[in-house]
Design a protein around this motif. Sequence first.
Motif: not given
Length: 274
Positions: A168-171, A198-204
């Motif tokens: 898996v990739v941990i996104d 995958h080092f990233c941001d965002g929101r639900r």
Amino acid sequence: MKKALHGVSVLHSNAVTQLRIAHETGFDALELLPEHLFRYLEHGGTLEKFKQLMQHYQIEISCINALKRIGRHQPQERREMLDEADKICRAAQALNCPVVQVMALNEIDDLTPHDRTRILTENLTEIAAIGAQYGIKFQIEVVAFTPFNSLKQGLEIIKAVGADNVGVVIDFWHLYAGGDTTPEEVAAMNADLIYGVHFCDGRRLHPGEAWDERVQRNYQPGEGEVDIARWVAAVKQSGYNGVWCPELLSPTHWEDDLWQIAQDSMSSLTAYTQ
């Protein structure tokens, strides 16, 4: 730790430019989009010439991202998917790239959970066999806006497939926004099953809102809701020490200078992981 520039972070560019920018901003590798690679090949480039550019810029290809819609199950569509898997794996082997990303999108949304699991298991078993012929591994990305959206589901499929070249990739965003995976689950993982981060941001998703990655992920690290420090700590606790790839899927930031996007990606990754 190996650091890779993500091709989606500099989406409005070409594969050759990405190699140069990755080199100039301190990355070790590039996570390459197949559409960028195959566009290069369709317009006169060759795999051998691209390898020479990789050597010139001292940049590896850590992953080709991605073979999409791996839940295709109608006979013709499934045949096309397997042909695509073979095409990507052949290119990956030629570029000494060890990993190809795979992901299901919305092609199996209307099926029962049992049928979704059956189809994904059958398809990934065959995809894994194709990859094994070329020495290629596959990282599953579970996708927040699909029914196949949790780390638990990904690990169950890996167990069902039973191949030694599927992980898996941990996104961070997908696992956070999917809503059913915690950093503690990542920390408790067998690190040998983590093929990338995958080092990233965002929101639900907001109430009443439709899924649109270009809306929910339109954030630089530190601008969104993801507790990045907690996810970073979880990955480190697992013992993983492979490729970390900052992924910026942000129409707002895509309009920045390409070099600056890469530099900002490196700076934020370094700040959170050092």
